[in-house]
Design a protein around this motif. Structure first.
Motif, PDB file in Angstrom:
ATOM      1  N   ALA B  69       0.833  -1.201   0.000  1.00 25.67           N
ATOM      2  CA  ALA B  69       0.000   0.000   0.000  1.00 25.67           C
ATOM      3  C   ALA B  69       0.866   1.249   0.000  1.00 25.67           C
ATOM      4  O   ALA B  69       0.415   2.323  -0.395  1.00 25.67           O
ATOM      5  CB  ALA B  69      -0.922   0.001   1.210  1.00 25.67           C
ATOM      6  N   GLY B  70       2.083   1.112   0.420  1.00 28.66           N
ATOM      7  CA  GLY B  70       2.995   2.244   0.375  1.00 28.66           C
ATOM      8  C   GLY B  70       3.529   2.671   1.721  1.00 28.66           C
ATOM      9  O   GLY B  70       4.277   3.630   1.818  1.00 28.66           O
ATOM     10  N   LYS B  71       3.186   1.949   2.800  1.00 25.87           N
ATOM     11  CA  LYS B  71       3.629   2.424   4.110  1.00 25.87           C
ATOM     12  C   LYS B  71       5.129   2.282   4.314  1.00 25.87           C
ATOM     13  O   LYS B  71       5.760   3.176   4.869  1.00 25.87           O
ATOM     14  CB  LYS B  71       2.843   1.775   5.255  1.00 25.87           C
ATOM     15  N   SER B  72       5.706   1.199   3.807  1.00 27.08           N
ATOM     16  CA  SER B  72       7.169   1.086   3.964  1.00 27.08           C
ATOM     17  C   SER B  72       7.869   2.150   3.135  1.00 27.08           C
ATOM     18  O   SER B  72       8.881   2.713   3.562  1.00 27.08           O
ATOM     19  CB  SER B  72       7.691  -0.278   3.521  1.00 27.08           C
ATOM     20  N   THR B  73       7.336   2.409   1.939  1.00 27.70           N
ATOM     21  CA  THR B  73       7.936   3.453   1.107  1.00 27.70           C
ATOM     22  C   THR B  73       7.891   4.790   1.828  1.00 27.70           C
ATOM     23  O   THR B  73       8.885   5.528   1.860  1.00 27.70           O
ATOM     24  CB  THR B  73       7.200   3.561  -0.239  1.00 27.70           C
ATOM     25  N   LEU B  74       6.741   5.082   2.443  1.00 24.34           N
ATOM     26  CA  LEU B  74       6.601   6.348   3.162  1.00 24.34           C
ATOM     27  C   LEU B  74       7.634   6.440   4.291  1.00 24.34           C
ATOM     28  O   LEU B  74       8.320   7.453   4.437  1.00 24.34           O
ATOM     29  CB  LEU B  74       5.178   6.467   3.739  1.00 24.34           C
ATOM     30  N   VAL B  75       7.739   5.351   5.039  1.00 23.27           N
ATOM     31  CA  VAL B  75       8.681   5.366   6.157  1.00 23.27           C
ATOM     32  C   VAL B  75      10.114   5.520   5.648  1.00 23.27           C
ATOM     33  O   VAL B  75      10.917   6.254   6.221  1.00 23.27           O
ATOM     34  CB  VAL B  75       8.520   4.086   7.007  1.00 23.27           C
ATOM     35  N   LYS B  76      10.405   4.852   4.515  1.00 25.21           N
ATOM     36  CA  LYS B  76      11.766   4.968   3.977  1.00 25.21           C
ATOM     37  C   LYS B  76      12.053   6.382   3.485  1.00 25.21           C
ATOM     38  O   LYS B  76      13.205   6.819   3.482  1.00 25.21           O
ATOM     39  CB  LYS B  76      11.963   3.955   2.838  1.00 25.21           C
ATOM     40  N   ILE B  77      11.030   7.082   3.050  1.00 24.56           N
ATOM     41  CA  ILE B  77      11.234   8.475   2.648  1.00 24.56           C
ATOM     42  C   ILE B  77      11.449   9.339   3.881  1.00 24.56           C
ATOM     43  O   ILE B  77      12.336  10.189   3.929  1.00 24.56           O
ATOM     44  CB  ILE B  77      10.032   8.980   1.815  1.00 24.56           C
ATOM     45  N   LEU B  78      10.618   9.074   4.918  1.00 27.22           N
ATOM     46  CA  LEU B  78      10.715   9.896   6.134  1.00 27.22           C
ATOM     47  C   LEU B  78      12.051   9.717   6.853  1.00 27.22           C
ATOM     48  O   LEU B  78      12.532  10.634   7.505  1.00 27.22           O
ATOM     49  CB  LEU B  78       9.564   9.552   7.085  1.00 27.22           C
ATOM     50  N   CYS B  79      12.645   8.500   6.706  1.00 24.00           N
ATOM     51  CA  CYS B  79      13.907   8.289   7.423  1.00 24.00           C
ATOM     52  C   CYS B  79      15.110   8.595   6.537  1.00 24.00           C
ATOM     53  O   CYS B  79      16.248   8.385   6.931  1.00 24.00           O
ATOM     54  CB  CYS B  79      13.996   6.882   7.991  1.00 24.00           C
ATOM     55  N   GLY B  80      14.839   9.098   5.327  1.00 24.91           N
ATOM     56  CA  GLY B  80      15.936   9.555   4.483  1.00 24.91           C
ATOM     57  C   GLY B  80      16.540   8.508   3.574  1.00 24.91           C
ATOM     58  O   GLY B  80      17.524   8.761   2.893  1.00 24.91           O
ATOM     59  N   PHE B  81      15.927   7.311   3.550  1.00 26.07           N
ATOM     60  CA  PHE B  81      16.478   6.238   2.721  1.00 26.07           C
ATOM     61  C   PHE B  81      16.206   6.481   1.247  1.00 26.07           C
ATOM     62  O   PHE B  81      17.076   6.297   0.402  1.00 26.07           O
ATOM     63  CB  PHE B  81      15.895   4.898   3.167  1.00 26.07           C
TER      64      PHE B  81
END
Lengths: 342, 286
Positions: B69-81
């Motif tokens: 759904a995109g939650k890991s992608t969102l988290v990876k963006i928020l943590c700078g990955f």
């Protein structure tokens, strides 16, 4: 019991008995917690065995022989402890050991003073380590293959440079050569100094902690900001520099530079010493003291078999069996020891 | 995964229910982390289609959504990955663009992974200080082990994490203890915003309680804000103040935990799932 183990370590003066036969039990417990326990036992066993089997074993001359033989194994083993702690392996250390005197000879024949030739050879050795490390971490090739290939490259260099002919070591007189290899205890003391230095590096410094972290959990180490690639490259440099140094010292001690054989015969005992000593092949666990004991084990074994006159044809068979016994004892005792550690 | 590749989803924006925040009355300064219109695409796959999300000081925000759904992608963006393709990220009201995880960490944003975070062979104290070691003689980096042990012990006492032995190797700890150490390390190293990935996964009741207490304590008493990803609604309701549902790369639902229930959330997810299924069938028939 598990909790008690922990608090016992912190407050050894605490006199409260914690198990059957309290003092004796705790002594056993403390002993079982040492990862080097197996290698201590097997080394003691072979020393006692050969001591009884042959009266020449405990003579000064023989002890010097053993020490001179095991110094190079030990130094390579110390380096391998760093490398294995990272979860890598270095098969080229033996070839570095054999080739560094040839590097030195090359510089010397081109007119460099012997002292500077040694320094230059050390730089070359360290450079080999750097190449090992850089190819491993930047081009992502398994260190096993990289260092095996480099091992052959160096062997080839030695054959080309030497024409497979032994040469005399230049500059064999004076205090210089006594300190650097000729003195009876010289190489042993150098090995002991390197043991102390690498032990301190691994167990007492930030760098050493990062080595363990990198080998124990690469992702976590990288996540925490440790520059894992840099750590790895430095370890490859250290093992190569150390192997190169002991190679030159041994050449000075022997008085000649030999083409030798493929470096694998030199590096594998070092790896065996490290692993028999309790260092994990999988990374994260390294013990320098264990590696020293492992080297003593191998040295005594080799010397002892010679003393009691084991038939040359049987030599490797016996050595192989003894290494197997030591390793099996290691893992089996490890299972028992874990119960004491928890 | 499939719903993201489907080309028609781009056109079905009316499906998205609400992305406006219910507490618009809160002062802007209380928002510590904000994403505005964040999109991300990996080749043909659109992972995020415009995320608007706010995290407030001391708040625990739960992220739910199906796989992909995109939650890991969102988290990876928020943590700078990952960098976002478009959209903006604000930390404490200031626009930021992270070039790396280390960059995000510089802004006090830290991700905590349960088993990735610790080195099993190092002790609790060594793990707590990993790469932030206290050393003597500067460059030499001689470890000041005693000082680190004392500080580690004190810090764990401060945040009420009970670890029987500070010298125990992480390997010998339980999953809950390891998780607690990982969280403790992040906050000790001045993390203001924690991203937690399934913090209660594979934990027994007592273990969970350890983490729930820690999360509550850090958010209430130390003003640490947290984003929790979890599939398990029960876990999320235990931990979070607010829950965001991510679907097809958008925030589909934004609810305070006290205003909703596990049943309601489940119902919402199922109905959304049915709608997607129907849409998919429609596409097939065309």
């Amino acid at each position: 019991m598990a909790r008690a183990t922990a608090s016992d370590n912190e407050t050894p003066q605490n006199p409260v008995p914690k198990g059957p036969g309290s003092v004796a039990y705790r002594l056993v417990q403390r002993a079982m917690q040492q990862r080097e326990l197996t290698v201590v036992l097997v080394t003691l066993f072979v020393i006692i065995y050969f001591g009884i089997a042959n009266s020449a074993f405990f003579t000064t001359a023989n002890i010097i022989t053993v020490c001179q033989y095991l110094a190079s194994i030990a130094v390579i083993a110390f380096g391998e402890v760093l490398i294995l702690s990272l979860g890598e392996i270095d098969l080229s250390a033996g070839a570095v050991y054999l080739s560094s005197p040839w590097f030195m000879y090359l510089f010397w024949t081109h007119g460099m003073p012997i002292g500077w030739a040694i320094v230059a050879a050390m730089v070359c050795s360290a450079g080999v380590g750097m190449i090992n490390g850089l190819i491993t971490v930047w081009l992502n090739v398994s260190s096993l293959i990289v260092t095996l290939a480099v091992n052959y490259v160096l062997f080839g260099f030695v054959l080309i440079e030497s024409n497979d002919i032994q040469v005399d070591m230049p500059g064999q007189t004076g205090h210089f050569s006594i300190i650097f290899g000729v003195g009876a205890w010289s190489t042993t003391l150098w090995a002991a100094a390197m043991m102390l230095a690498i032990w301190a590096l691994l167990k007492r410094t930030r760098f050493g902690l990062h080595v363990t972290a990198t080998g124990g959990n690469l992702l976590a180490a990288a996540e925490s900001g440790i520059r894992v690639r840099r750590v790895k490259v430095w370890c490859f440099i250290i093992i190569s520099a150390a192997s190169g140094l002991i190679g030159i010292l041994d050449a000075i001690r022997i008085g000649s530079i030999n083409p030798g054989s493929s470096g694998l015969d030199t590096v594998l005992p070092g790896i065996v010493a490290a692993v028999v000593g309790g260092t994990a092949l999988t990374g994260g666990r390294g013990t320098i003291v264990g590696a020293a004991l492992g080297a003593i084990f191998l040295g005594v074994l080799e010397d002892g078999f010679n003393l009691i006159g084991v038939n040359a044809n049987w030599f490797y068979l016996a050595e192989g069996v003894m290494i197997l016994v030591a390793m099996v004892a290691n893992t089996q005792l490890g299972t028992v020891a874990r119960r004491f550690r928890r | 995964m499939t719903e993201e590749i489907s080309p028609m989803t781009e056109a079905e924006s009316p499906l998205v229910e609400a992305s406006t925040t219910p507490d618009a009355t809160l002062a802007a300064s209380d928002v510590v982390l904000e994403a505005v219109g964040v999109t991300k695409r990996f080749g043909a796959v659109v992972a995020l289609r415009g995320i608007d999300m706010q995290l407030r000081r001391g708040e625990v925000l739960g992220l739910v959504g199906d796989n992909g759904a995109g939650k890991s992608t969102l988290v990876k963006i928020l943590c700078g990955f990952h960098p976002p393709d478009t959209g903006k990220i604000y930390v404490e009201g200031k626009e930021v663009s992270f070039r790396s995880v280390a960059d995000a960490r510089g802004f006090g944003i830290e991700t905590v992974y349960q088993d990735l975070a610790l080195v099993p062979q190092l002790t609790v104290a060594q793990n707590l200080f990993l790469n932030r070691e206290i050393t003597l003689f500067g460059k030499v980096g001689w470890l000041s082990a005693g000082k680190m042990r004392r500080l580690a012990k004190k810090y764990l006492e401060d945040i009420k994490v009970e670890i029987p032995d500070i010298d125990a190797e992480a390997e010998s700890l339980s999953g809950g203890q390891r998780q607690a150490i990982a969280v403790a390390r992040a906050t000790r190293q001045n993390a203001k915003i924690l991203l937690l990935d399934e913090p209660l996964a594979a934990m027994g009741a007592r273990e969970s309680a350890l983490i729930v207490d820690l999360v509550k304590d850090l958010s209430r008493n130390r003003g640490v804000s947290m984003i929790v990803i979890d599939h398990n609604y029960t876990h999320l309701f235990e931990l979070c103040d607010r829950i965001n549902v991510i679907q097809q790369g958008r925030i589909a639902l934004d609810q305070q935990v006290k205003d909703t229930s596990v049943e309601e959330l489940t119902k919402f997810m199922v109905s959304e799932y049915r709608r997607e299924l129907a849409a998919g069938q429609q596409l097939l028939e065309q």
